[in-house]
Scaffold this motif. Structure first.
Motif, PDB file in Angstrom:
ATOM      1  N   ARG A 244       0.729  -1.314  -0.084  1.00 37.24           N
ATOM      2  CA  ARG A 244      -0.061  -0.166  -0.072  1.00 37.24           C
ATOM      3  C   ARG A 244       0.555   1.211  -0.018  1.00 37.24           C
ATOM      4  NH1 ARG A 244      -1.809   3.353   4.329  1.00 37.24           N
ATOM      5  NH2 ARG A 244      -0.512   3.332   5.886  1.00 37.24           N
TER       6      ARG A 244
ATOM      7  N   ARG B   7      -4.451   1.045  -6.492  1.00 32.83           N
ATOM      8  CA  ARG B   7      -5.562   0.015  -6.591  1.00 32.83           C
ATOM      9  C   ARG B   7      -5.220  -1.347  -7.274  1.00 32.83           C
ATOM     10  NH1 ARG B   7     -10.323   1.122  -4.909  1.00 32.83           N
ATOM     11  NH2 ARG B   7     -12.023  -0.473  -5.103  1.00 32.83           N
TER      12      ARG B   7
ATOM     13  N   LEU C  37      -4.424  -5.165  -6.010  1.00 34.87           N
ATOM     14  CA  LEU C  37      -5.528  -6.179  -6.051  1.00 34.87           C
ATOM     15  C   LEU C  37      -5.026  -7.515  -7.043  1.00 34.87           C
ATOM     16  CD1 LEU C  37      -8.794  -4.262  -6.824  1.00 34.87           C
ATOM     17  CD2 LEU C  37      -7.811  -5.428  -4.634  1.00 34.87           C
TER      18      LEU C  37
ATOM     19  N   LEU D 157      -8.212 -10.331  -0.972  1.00 30.24           N
ATOM     20  CA  LEU D 157      -8.880  -9.037  -1.828  1.00 30.24           C
ATOM     21  C   LEU D 157      -9.314  -8.004  -0.972  1.00 30.24           C
ATOM     22  CD1 LEU D 157     -10.940 -10.809  -4.613  1.00 30.24           C
ATOM     23  CD2 LEU D 157      -9.023  -9.016  -4.849  1.00 30.24           C
ATOM     24  N   SER D 158      -9.934  -8.355   0.066  1.00 28.67           N
ATOM     25  CA  SER D 158     -10.692  -7.158   0.996  1.00 28.67           C
ATOM     26  C   SER D 158      -9.626  -6.192   1.487  1.00 28.67           C
ATOM     27  CB  SER D 158     -11.748  -7.748   2.047  1.00 28.67           C
ATOM     28  OG  SER D 158     -11.022  -8.863   2.734  1.00 28.67           O
TER      29      SER D 158
ATOM     30  N   GLY E 177      -6.476  -5.786   0.188  1.00 32.83           N
ATOM     31  CA  GLY E 177      -6.002  -5.012  -0.774  1.00 32.83           C
ATOM     32  C   GLY E 177      -6.953  -3.996  -1.097  1.00 32.83           C
ATOM     33  N   HIS E 178      -8.180  -4.128  -1.229  1.00 32.69           N
ATOM     34  CA  HIS E 178      -9.245  -3.295  -1.429  1.00 32.69           C
ATOM     35  C   HIS E 178      -9.229  -1.900  -0.336  1.00 32.69           C
ATOM     36  CE1 HIS E 178     -13.174  -1.391  -2.739  1.00 32.69           C
ATOM     37  NE2 HIS E 178     -13.545  -1.646  -1.582  1.00 32.69           N
ATOM     38  N   LEU E 179      -9.440  -2.543   0.923  1.00 35.37           N
ATOM     39  CA  LEU E 179      -9.416  -1.606   2.038  1.00 35.37           C
ATOM     40  C   LEU E 179      -8.240  -0.627   2.133  1.00 35.37           C
ATOM     41  CD1 LEU E 179     -10.518  -3.512   4.996  1.00 35.37           C
ATOM     42  CD2 LEU E 179     -11.831  -1.759   3.968  1.00 35.37           C
TER      43      LEU E 179
ATOM     44  N   THR F 129      -6.131   0.061  -0.166  1.00 32.02           N
ATOM     45  CA  THR F 129      -5.998   0.986  -1.501  1.00 32.02           C
ATOM     46  C   THR F 129      -7.224   2.341  -1.071  1.00 32.02           C
ATOM     47  OG1 THR F 129      -7.682  -0.167  -2.672  1.00 32.02           O
ATOM     48  CG2 THR F 129      -5.237  -0.467  -3.215  1.00 32.02           C
ATOM     49  N   GLN F 130      -8.231   1.912  -0.549  1.00 32.98           N
ATOM     50  CA  GLN F 130      -9.130   3.019  -0.114  1.00 32.98           C
ATOM     51  C   GLN F 130      -8.313   3.988   1.120  1.00 32.98           C
ATOM     52  OE1 GLN F 130     -12.626   1.437   1.520  1.00 32.98           O
ATOM     53  NE2 GLN F 130     -13.958   2.262  -0.397  1.00 32.98           N
TER      54      GLN F 130
END
Lengths: 232, 367
Positions: B61, B66, B70, B110-111, B113-115, B117-118
């Protein structure tokens, strides 16, 4: 004998003005600042007030506003400032006229006489300024007994100026009186009508004199006999 | 619009280079970690490598967007399945608990990675916001400082003006009290008027120099402007017949009549100094293509050759000018004309005498 009150922080100026005014038969009182000036005004009940705009502490403008809360005694503003905005503000707060220092004695006395002439009272249906006569009853105007044709707006404008003959009237004061209730900007219309009026009054009628950034003054030929070379 | 596109174009390849480098960083990291875990596999077991991959995604991160993060999540899940979960080197998973674990790894990676990047995006937004705020605050501070210094300047000017003009006013009133007819009093009066002019010129020059002049535009008649310009000069102009032409035809003009009258007044005063008594001063006004031009011509000796521009410099005085005067009048006129987006020029008239042209753009309205 009329009573004059001088409110000015310069002692020498007060002393000189006192001499000038006393020689003309005024009974003079003086005050060195705004607070004292207000007290003197309440105590002496003067017939005319000479007020310096640049007072220390309470400003001349503030003194004027306080005075106007309880009296409509004629007020002549004495100012060294060139800033037109301050003069306009003072005039719209109820000052009757102004002179800019340095002023000539003749000019000062002429202004005092004009503002002390009882303000227009609606006892007569006639207003006379030099050669000009306004018949308010029939909405007619005459210059040297010759009738002149005026539109209703021109008549209202001339009436506004004639009621304050010899005194400065600010642009806003004229517009409020002539175009009352119309909110759009009338300064252009005012210029146009002044232009027409000047032509109709011709060379024999009183003159409409513009003071840049301030307003207009209707001067009869008799008033113009007074030298006013320092009017700026 | 076009310029914005043009300025963005060179950025494009840079962005993609950045993304490519992020992808290659991610995949290289995964490759290195997978090899290390492969070596360590006999000692640590295959669950260890799953945690290592998750840690790599968390660390990614700090430098990846993103997309790369991912991708790392997906690739690491597949690599883990293919290389580490028995049976090795197949995507097939034998034990039910391994299937569950693989599914959980996939979801967690995945989640995360998502969190992550957010989080990164939010951090960036916050930072940008912070920067903008700082800039706004700095701008506000600058504006306040400027306003304060302007106010101080004005106060100072007002008080100096008061101090200088009050004695002059007192002398004037006292002289009036002495009455006319005393030749000594007349001399004092002349000197006092000269002093008044000097003081006013200095104050006005200061105002012009400090950019404190804000033209106040209103509809005006040219006749009123000329009246305002000549009234203070009645005394000086009494020796020169004024010939005014061209003003009758002019419409209403949108301008600051006080400033223009002052600029014109100084030019007229200048003419009364240099032109011999009883010679006329001519004022001619024209309006063309929205430009008002006022020409002032005198019948004096004209301008010394080569001084047409110097004339408007502060304190410049022509070699043969009479004593008295500050050399500020015309400089003030130029300052005033510039404040109104106009200009002033001087030249010798072909038929003799000096000619000044004051011009400025105006809106007009026909009466």
């Amino acid at each position: 004998m009329s009573k004059a009150l001088i409110i000015d922080d310069e002692q020498q100026m007060r002393r000189l003005l006192r001499m000038v005014l006393e020689s003309r038969g005024y009974e003079v009182s003086e005050a060195a600042d705004g607070q004292l000036g207000l007290q003197e005004a309440a105590f002496q009940r003067p017939d005319v007030v000479l007020l310096d705009l640049g007072l220390p502490g309470m400003s001349g403008l503030e003194v004027l506003k306080r005075l106007r809360e309880w009296t409509d005694v004629p007020v002549l503003i004495l100012s060294v400032r060139d800033q037109e905005g301050v003069k306009v503000e003072a005039l719209e707060c109820g000052a009757d006229d102004y002179v800019t220092k340095p002023f000539g004695t003749a000019e000062l006395l002429a202004r005092l006489t004009v503002i002390q002439r009882r303000r227009f009272t609606r006892q007569s249906a006639e207003v006379v300024v030099g050669t000009l006569k306004l018949d308010l009853l029939h909405h007619e105007a005459f210059v040297e007994t010759a009738p002149i044709k005026l539109t209703p707006t021109e008549f209202a404008l001339l009436k506004a100026l004639a009621e304050h003959a010899g005194r400065i009237v600010t642009q806003n004061q004229i517009i409020r009186q002539v175009w009352s209730g119309q909110c759009s900007d009338q300064s252009e219309g005012l210029r146009v009508h002044i232009n027409h009026l000047r032509k109709k009054l011709g060379d024999t009628g009183p003159r409409i004199v513009n003071e840049p950034g301030i307003g207009y003054r209707l001067e009869s030929l008799a008033d113009q006999a007074h030298p006013s070379e320092t009017v700026r | 619009m076009n310029t914005i596109n043009a300025s963005h174009k060179p950025l494009r390849p840079q962005v993609s280079v950045d993304v490519v480098s992020q992808f290659s960083w991610g995949l290289t990291t995964l490759f290195v970690l997978a090899s290390t875990c492969w070596v360590l596999l006999p000692y640590t077991g295959y669950l260890f490598s799953a945690l290592v991959f998750l840690m790599a995604i968390v660390l990614a991160r700090t430098r990846c967007n993103r997309g790369p993060v991912l991708t790392m999540a997906v690739v690491s899940a597949l690599v883990w399945n293919f290389i580490f979960i028995p049976p090795q080197f197949t995507l097939h998973i034998e034990k039910p608990q391994d299937i569950i674990m693989f599914a959980m790894f996939f979801v967690v990676a995945l989640s995360m990675g998502h969190l992550i990047t957010q989080l990164r995006a939010r951090e960036e937004a916050l930072e940008r916001h912070h920067r903008e705020r700082e800039q706004l605050l700095a701008a506000k501070h600058r504006a306040e400082l400027l306003a304060e210094s302007e106010r101080l300047h004005r106060t100072l000017l007002d008080s100096v003006s008061h101090e200088l003009k009050t004695p002059i006013a007192i002398i004037r009133t006292a002289l009036d009290g002495l009455g006319e007819g005393n030749p000594f009093a007349a001399e004092i009066d002349t000197a006092n008027r000269r002093l008044q002019r000097i003081v006013e010129n200095f104050l006005e020059m200061t105002r012009v120099d400090s950019d404190a002049l804000k033209p106040h535009l209103e509809w005006c008649e040219i006749g009123d402007v000329l009246h305002a310009a000549t009234t203070p000069l009645q005394h000086e102009l009494s020796h020169h017949p004024l010939v005014i032409t061209g003003t009758e035809a002019l419409p209403l003009l949108m301008l600051d009549s006080r400033l223009l009258a002052q600029a014109l007044g100084n030019v007229l005063h200048n003419a009364t100094i240099y032109a011999p008594d009883a010679t006329p001063i001519e004022i001619h006004a024209t309006l063309e293509n929205g430009m008002l031009e006022i020409r002032v011509r005198d019948h004096g000796p004209g301008l010394p050759l080569g001084t047409e521009d110097q004339l408007f410099d502060k304190f410049y005085r022509a070699p043969d000018s009479p004593a008295g005067g500050t050399g500020l009048g015309l400089a003030i006129s130029r300052g005033l004309m510039r404040a109104m987006q106009g200009c002033i020029e001087a030249q010798n008239h072909p038929e003799g005498g000096a000619e000044f042209r004051l011009s400025l753009p105006v809106k007009t309205r026909h009466v």
